[in-house]
Design a protein around this motif. Sequence first.
Motif, short mmCIF file in Angstrom:
data_model
loop_
_atom_site.label_atom_id
_atom_site.label_comp_id
_atom_site.label_asym_id
_atom_site.label_seq_id
_atom_site.Cartn_x
_atom_site.Cartn_y
_atom_site.Cartn_z
N ARG A 1 39.00 35.96 29.61
CA ARG A 1 39.44 35.82 30.67
C ARG A 1 40.14 35.53 31.60
O ARG A 1 40.34 34.33 31.37
N VAL A 2 40.91 36.29 33.13
CA VAL A 2 42.16 36.22 33.01
C VAL A 2 41.84 35.58 34.63
O VAL A 2 42.93 34.56 35.84
N HIS A 3 40.41 35.32 35.54
CA HIS A 3 40.50 35.62 36.51
C HIS A 3 38.83 35.66 36.39
O HIS A 3 38.28 35.93 35.91
N ARG A 4 38.20 34.66 38.02
CA ARG A 4 36.72 34.12 37.22
C ARG A 4 35.97 35.56 37.72
O ARG A 4 35.13 35.60 38.07
N SER A 5 36.41 36.67 38.00
CA SER A 5 36.22 38.13 38.55
C SER A 5 36.74 39.10 37.31
O SER A 5 36.44 40.32 37.84
N VAL B 1 45.82 44.32 36.46
CA VAL B 1 44.30 42.67 37.03
C VAL B 1 45.31 41.71 37.36
O VAL B 1 45.99 40.79 36.69
N ARG B 2 45.13 40.77 38.48
CA ARG B 2 45.69 39.87 39.03
C ARG B 2 44.85 38.92 38.62
O ARG B 2 43.68 38.61 38.36
N GLY C 1 51.87 30.50 38.74
CA GLY C 1 51.11 30.55 38.01
C GLY C 1 50.21 30.98 37.10
O GLY C 1 49.29 32.25 36.54
N ASP C 2 50.39 32.88 38.49
CA ASP C 2 49.23 33.79 38.83
C ASP C 2 50.12 35.06 37.18
O ASP C 2 51.59 35.19 38.07
N TYR C 3 49.53 35.95 37.71
CA TYR C 3 50.24 37.24 36.60
C TYR C 3 49.80 38.73 37.67
O TYR C 3 48.10 38.40 37.31
#
Length: 134
Positions: free
Chosen positions: A86-90, A119-120, A107-109
Motif C-alpha cells: 500500500r503506497v497511498h490510501r488509494s 503511481v504517486r 517523503g513522497d515518491y
Amino acid sequence: MHVFSERLPMSSQSAAGGVTPALPASFPGRIVLKRDGEFHFVRATDVVWIEAEGDFIKVHTLQGAHLVRQTLTRLAASLDPAVFLRVHRSAIVNSHRIEKIAPLYRGDYLITVTGGAQVRSSRAYAASVQSLLG
C-alpha cells in the motif's frame, strides 16, 4: 463486480460445536473478479497495481484493467503484504512490477510500474516504499 480470493476454508468446527476461524496457509495465487455474473480469474503475479475509484477499484494487470465494485482495504487484506505494498490510501503496487522509484518532496515518491504507469506514494506510506530501498 465483486472480488473473491481463492484460499483455504476460513472456518472449522471446534470441539464445542462452534465455528472457529482458520488462518489461510498462504496467500492466494490468483484473485477472482466477479463481473456481469461471471467469474474472471487473474493471477496475482499478473497484477501490476490497483487504484481506488470512488466505490470501485481498478485492478491493472499485464492484460488490461478490470473495474470492480470492492474496497481497496478489503482486497489488500487478501493479498500477500510481502509482494503488494500500500503506497497511498488509494493505491497498491506489486513490488515485483516496480521499474523505478523517484523521490519527490517530504517523503513522497513517484513509482513507475510495468507498462509505464506512474503511481504517486504519500508520506503516510513512505515506510512501505523505503523498505524496498534498503
